[in-house]
Write an enzyme that holds these catalytic residues in place. Structure first.
Site, PDB file in Angstrom:
ATOM      1  N   LYS A  85      11.335   1.172 -10.438  1.00 61.78           N
ATOM      2  CA  LYS A  85      10.188   1.982 -10.035  1.00 61.78           C
ATOM      3  C   LYS A  85      10.701   3.158  -9.213  1.00 61.78           C
ATOM      4  CE  LYS A  85       5.623   1.343  -7.830  1.00 61.78           C
ATOM      5  NZ  LYS A  85       4.743   0.354  -7.164  1.00 61.78           N
TER       6      LYS A  85
ATOM      7  N   SER B 286       0.178   0.007  -9.338  1.00 59.87           N
ATOM      8  CA  SER B 286       0.902   1.260  -9.377  1.00 59.87           C
ATOM      9  C   SER B 286       2.239   1.190 -10.133  1.00 59.87           C
ATOM     10  CB  SER B 286       1.184   1.732  -7.952  1.00 59.87           C
ATOM     11  OG  SER B 286       2.049   0.830  -7.289  1.00 59.87           O
TER      12      SER B 286
ATOM     13  N   SER C 118       0.204  -4.301  -7.241  1.00 55.98           N
ATOM     14  CA  SER C 118       0.874  -3.280  -8.046  1.00 55.98           C
ATOM     15  C   SER C 118       1.954  -3.792  -8.988  1.00 55.98           C
ATOM     16  CB  SER C 118       1.489  -2.221  -7.134  1.00 55.98           C
ATOM     17  OG  SER C 118       0.476  -1.382  -6.635  1.00 55.98           O
TER      18      SER C 118
END
Lengths: 527, 500
Positions: B84, B159, B183
């Site tokens: 990420k 996310s 997330s």
């Protein structure tokens, strides 16, 4: 404006201090392993943590926590077993994260006190001794004692340093550009807050001195006011003598020396008195002490109060100090300045002033103690010789050594002088081998070259002449040289004795024992 | 090459490592296949913000050198991994999908990333996300949205949407994401992959750009529970640079075959009847309950009376921490600097106004308000009290059960723009947020496609704090009950253009 003494006859000043000390003796910063090092090229002692780079996290420096617990124990604080770090949020380029990690309502150290001894001329600034205690009789000094409450001592991190280039007054507004050095960013800092227990600028000055001595003795900071590792802000308000309610206080900044602390507070007290006596009110504000013009000026008045949005630092769990940790720190407590002074007076028969001078810093006291120990070993009977050399050793340290260090800008550790040297030198004086004036010359060579005092004396043939018949010969020769003066003496002008002794000292190249010379002249002239 | 793109895409982490060990193919060939997959597929999915071909090849060369010398291969040897884009990796940009950090070059490597690489994984690149992890759809990324590989018109969740989509599309074998309020778990559910948020403290947060420091936790994505366990084994444990991290002696891979015989699994009746939960989500959850019972687990009803307040507490604590964490992005030392500022204050205001997207601005302003003096006592302090109550709820529940089974999201993946109202978006995290508040671990595990939508549905397995092995036992047993479900998203099948 009236003077301080007149003002303090009618008004009582209420003063509290906030004292910041950088823990300069630690190896690493508060939350990372960057070295604490001053004077390095800008931005060379930085890492992701103290630069506040995205993703970096703080790890508390355990040694810093030991230091603050030491400071707390030395100032009679209660050590809070569970305390937390908080974030104080504000934007400024010297704070890399735009928040300062500090402590919240519960600091590591709470509710302590220092007993302040105000002796000699210093004590005269206080016009009313209500609430004070007498000084111990042994001090043989005018003065008083007073207890100064310590609200708290908390741990936090320092900001970086900024240099504003261009513009007029070195401030950021109007500067062409500003430079930031983050080397200092994250340096561990302890902030001590006192209760509003101080009543005169002199008490404030003495408190800061006493606190500095404690920190120096603990070895937790170099406490340099010039370099900013010890910084002090003051809060001051006035109330009528006998009144209970506090007046409105102002906060004073930029008092970066003991003199400035005293003078800034003194000015502010007189200024407030003038405002109040002319029917005005004191505005609650921050004021800046300007030593050059000897006045305080109001700093920019903010329309709104600062809101730092203080909240618990989520990256650091509440800190739990164990009883065993606290006890381990307590066992490391050195002898503190007050105890040291009392011991020096009691064990060595030193005067209050000598004891104060020797207790002022840990290095001097340790040197003194080592010198006494060395003289114990060197000669017998121990007890008698130790007390006999205590006074000369103290004199040498307080006068000759201090002057030498001052002149050469050295610390004791940087000289070639050892405690044994000092003991030997004091012994030579006490035994009458050399005079006090010769001792100064011996000291100079010993300090510079590390040669033992006995060697210096031998090398330079400085042994004092204590042979009574030799001295009497010299004295007779002098009287023969100055028959007129001898007549005048016998006619009653006895003040001439000094002249004769002086001539004899000159004739013996300073090696004559002054006491014996004195006696010889009296015998010859009056016998 | 000895490994086709299609083969690569379906291989597990274990199969890749074993294949290299047996010399069926080389790590360099695996890296080549992974990069070919990205080249073919990512133009449609847009999971990657940066592809690190060079770093992947360099890592592969090191693995092949070990193999050539017959030295033992580490656990993730040759396993392609994506990170990420809030995770620092030296030699890459770490943008947090924000204009603020568009050109920010990482000067150091996050612990979780460093440990993955030390375990032999091949770094493929940095994955898309909601800006600074503020969002549940990856739509707030400043660098374009990521498409759900199961239906390119839908969001991958967020996310960590890029992390989920890259694994679901078979571009990465595993990936790392971060989970502040769901997330990892919600995008895993939307993309039909396994995603795990460990107990707070199991994985170091050092080097992961903070959103809510007390809520953030890093965890892996994979197409199987085993791949997630292997990755977690590599990254878990105490890190001297994160003082909230804890020792972790457990091997999660070692518990996968233990089964659930005699385990007590908690069901929260209120969750099955909650308003706004789609029927297919409830059906999927009930199906998982039945299967677990048949495997020998005992289902026990438990209550979490305060969990309903979790969302409110979260939207106080999260923005407060975010407000403070994001203060450092001020344009002074790094990051976006707006031109033409008059003075320092103006520079701060312009740079932050232009550098942050609307959702980031919303959270910063919310946090700034909530921490203001006079407001703090009304919100922040009660939110912390609520947090304590919720944490106690879980402690009590786990006195009765070894794990909990719950929905992940009230619904399956939605279409782009469908949840335009921020509050509606916030409400979609209602089942994932409570365990961030309490600190427990939770896994999203795919259990097939929804009856109505045909889209992947996940269930959430939650464990007691620092007993994350319970979750792996239950999830592995449950996974064995669903041998038929697809591991790769069909919507991107064939787009790689055949064998590379």
């Amino acid at each position: 404006m009236r003077g301080l003494a007149a003002v303090l006859q009618e008004w009582e000043a209420v003063i509290g201090l906030e004292v910041h000390a950088e823990l300069t003796t630690l190896n690493t910063k508060m939350f990372c392993s960057c070295p604490v090092d001053f004077g390095a090229p800008p931005n060379t002692h930085v890492c992701p943590v103290c630069l506040g780079l995205p993703g970096a996290l703080p790890v508390p420096n355990r040694a810093a926590i030991e230091s603050i617990v030491l400071a707390g124990l030395a100032t009679g604080c209660e050590i809070e077993k569970r305390s937390m770090f908080y974030r104080k949020n504000y934007f400024y380029p010297d704070m890399s994260k735009n928040f300062q990690t500090t402590q919240g309502p519960v600091a590591f150290c709470m509710r302590g006190s220092l007993l302040l001894e105000v002796a000699g001329r210093s004590s005269r600034e206080r016009s009313c001794l209500d609430g004070t205690l007498p000084l111990p009789e042994a001090y043989a000094q005018e003065g008083y004692c007073t207890v100064v409450g310590i609200t708290r001592i908390h741990l936090e991190e320092d900001a970086g340093k900024m240099v504003h280039v261009g513009g007029t007054d070195g401030r950021i507004s109007g500067a062409d550009y500003s430079l930031v050095d983050y080397n200092r960013c994250g340096t561990p800092l302890i902030e001590l807050v006192t209760e509003p227990d101080l009543r005169t600028p002199e008490e404030a000055r003495l408190f800061l001195q006493a606190l500095r001595q404690v920190y120096l003795t603990l070895g937790i900071s170099d406490c340099s006011m010039e370099e900013g590792s010890l910084r002090c802000d003051g809060n001051v308000s006035l109330r009528r003598r006998g009144a209970a309610a506090y007046g409105t206080k102002t906060e004073l900044k930029n008092m970066n020396s003991f003199k400035n602390l005293h003078d800034g507070l003194a000015y502010e007290i007189c200024r407030q008195a003038e405002v109040l006596e002319s029917g005005g009110t004191v505005a609650q504000e921050t004021r800046h002490w300007e030593p050059a013009s000897k006045r305080t000026i109001s700093m920019r008045v903010k329309e709104t109060a600062d809101d730092y949005r203080l909240f618990p630092e989520p990256d650091l769990a509440p800190y739990d100090l164990s009883e065993s940790f606290i006890e381990a720190v307590r066992s490391r407590l050195p002898e503190l300045p007050d105890a040291k002074r009392a011991r020096l007076m009691k064990s060595h028969g030193l005067s209050y002033l000598d004891a104060c001078a020797l207790a002022a810093d840990a290095e001097t006291t340790a040197f003194f103690d080592a010198a006494i120990a060395a003289s114990d070993v060197a000669s017998a009977p121990a007890a008698a010789s130790a007390s006999a050399v205590a006074k000369p050793v103290a004199n040498l340290l307080i006068n000759d050594v201090a002057a030498y260090l001052n002149t050469h800008a050295l610390t004791l550790a940087q000289t070639r002088l050892t405690p044994a040297h000092l003991a030997e030198l004091a012994g030579l004086v006490a035994e009458g081998t050399i005079s006090s004036s010769q001792a100064k010359a011996v000291f100079a060579r010993t300090a510079a070259e590390g040669v033992s005092p006995a060697r210096v004396v031998a090398d330079e043939g400085m042994e004092q002449v204590s042979d009574e018949s030799a001295i009497e010969q010299v004295a007779s020769a002098i009287l023969a040289q100055f028959p007129d003066k001898a007549e005048e003496y016998r006619a009653g002008k006895t003040g001439l004795l000094g002249f004769f002794v002086g001539q004899a000292m000159k004739a013996t190249a300073g090696q004559g024992n002054p006491k014996l010379i004195n006696e010889a002249f009296v015998r010859l002239l009056e016998g | 090459m000895a490994i086709s793109v299609a083969d690569y895409r379906s291989l597990s982490a274990r199969a890749i490592r074993d294949g290299i060990a047996r010399a069926d193919f080389s790590a360099c060939e695996v890296a080549g296949a992974a990069l070919a997959a990205i080249e073919a597929i990512d133009p449609r999915v847009h999971a990657f913000l940066e592809v690190t071909s060079k770093l992947a090849h360099e890592a592969a060369v090191r693995i092949d050198a070990l193999r050539a010398k017959d030295q033992p291969l580490p656990a993730l040897a040759g396993v392609p991994i994506g990170f990420k884009d809030n995770m620092n990796l030296l030699g890459t940009r770490t943008t947090c999908a924000s204009r603020m950090l568009a050109d920010y070059a990482s000067p150091y490597t996050a612990t979780c990333v460093g440990r993955s690489l030390a375990a032999g994984a091949l770094p493929l690149g940095k994955l898309n996300m909601d800006e600074f992890a503020f969002g549940s759809s990856t739509e707030t990324s400043c660098f374009g949205r990521t498409h759900n590989p199961w239906d390119l018109d839908r969001v991958p969740g967020g996310s960590s949407g890029g992390s989920a989509a890259a694994v679901a599309a078979g571009m990465a074998t595993v990936s790392l994401g971060s989970d502040t309020g769901g997330s990892i778990r919600q995008p895993a559910s939307f993309c039909g992959v396994v995603g795990f948020k460990p107990t707070y403290g199991v994985v170091s947060r050092y080097g992961v750009v903070a959103f809510g420091s007390s809520l953030d936790q890093v965890g892996p994505f994979g197409r199987s529970v085993a791949d997630v366990a292997t990755t977690l084994d590599a990254i878990a444990g105490r890190d001297p640079f994160d003082c909230t991290s804890q020792e972790c002696a457990t091997s999660f891979s070692a518990v996968l075959d233990a089964g659930v015989e005699g385990m007590r699994v908690g069901i929260i009746p209120a969750y099955l009847e909650a308003k706004g939960v789609e029927a297919e989500v409830v059906v999927a959850l009930k199906g998982a309950m039945d299967r677990l019972e048949r495997c020998g687990a005992r289902l026990v009803e438990v209550e979490l009376p305060n969990a309903k307040a979790a969302l409110s507490a979260y939207y106080v604590i999260g923005p407060c921490e975010a407000f403070s964490n994001l203060s450092r992005f001020d344009s002074v030392r790094y990051g976006y600097r707006a031109p033409g500022a008059r003075d320092l204050g103006d520079q701060y205001e312009k740079s932050r106004a232009d550098g942050f997207g609307p959702e980031a601005v919303r959270r910063i302003m919310l946090g700034s308000y909530l921490l203001a003096s006079g407001v703090y006592d009304t919100y922040y302090y009660p939110a912390q009290q609520v947090r304590t109550l919720i944490t106690q709820d879980y402690h009590r529940a786990f006195e009765q059960v070894d794990a909990l089974l719950a929905p992940v999201s009230p619904r399956t993946a939605f279409k782009f723009g469908e949840l335009a109202d921020p509050t509606a978006m916030y409400l979609s995290d209602i089942f994932t947020i409570p365990i961030n508040i309490a600190g427990n671990g939770g896994m999203s595990l795919p259990v097939g496609r929804g009856e109505a939508s045909g889209l992947p549905v996940g269930v959430q397995v939650i464990g007691p704090q620092f007993r994350d092995e319970n979750i792996f036992r239950v999830a592995a047993a449950l996974e064995r009950c669903y041998p038929e479900i697809e591991r790769l998203a069909p919507a991107v099948e064939g787009v790689e253009g055949g064998e590379a």
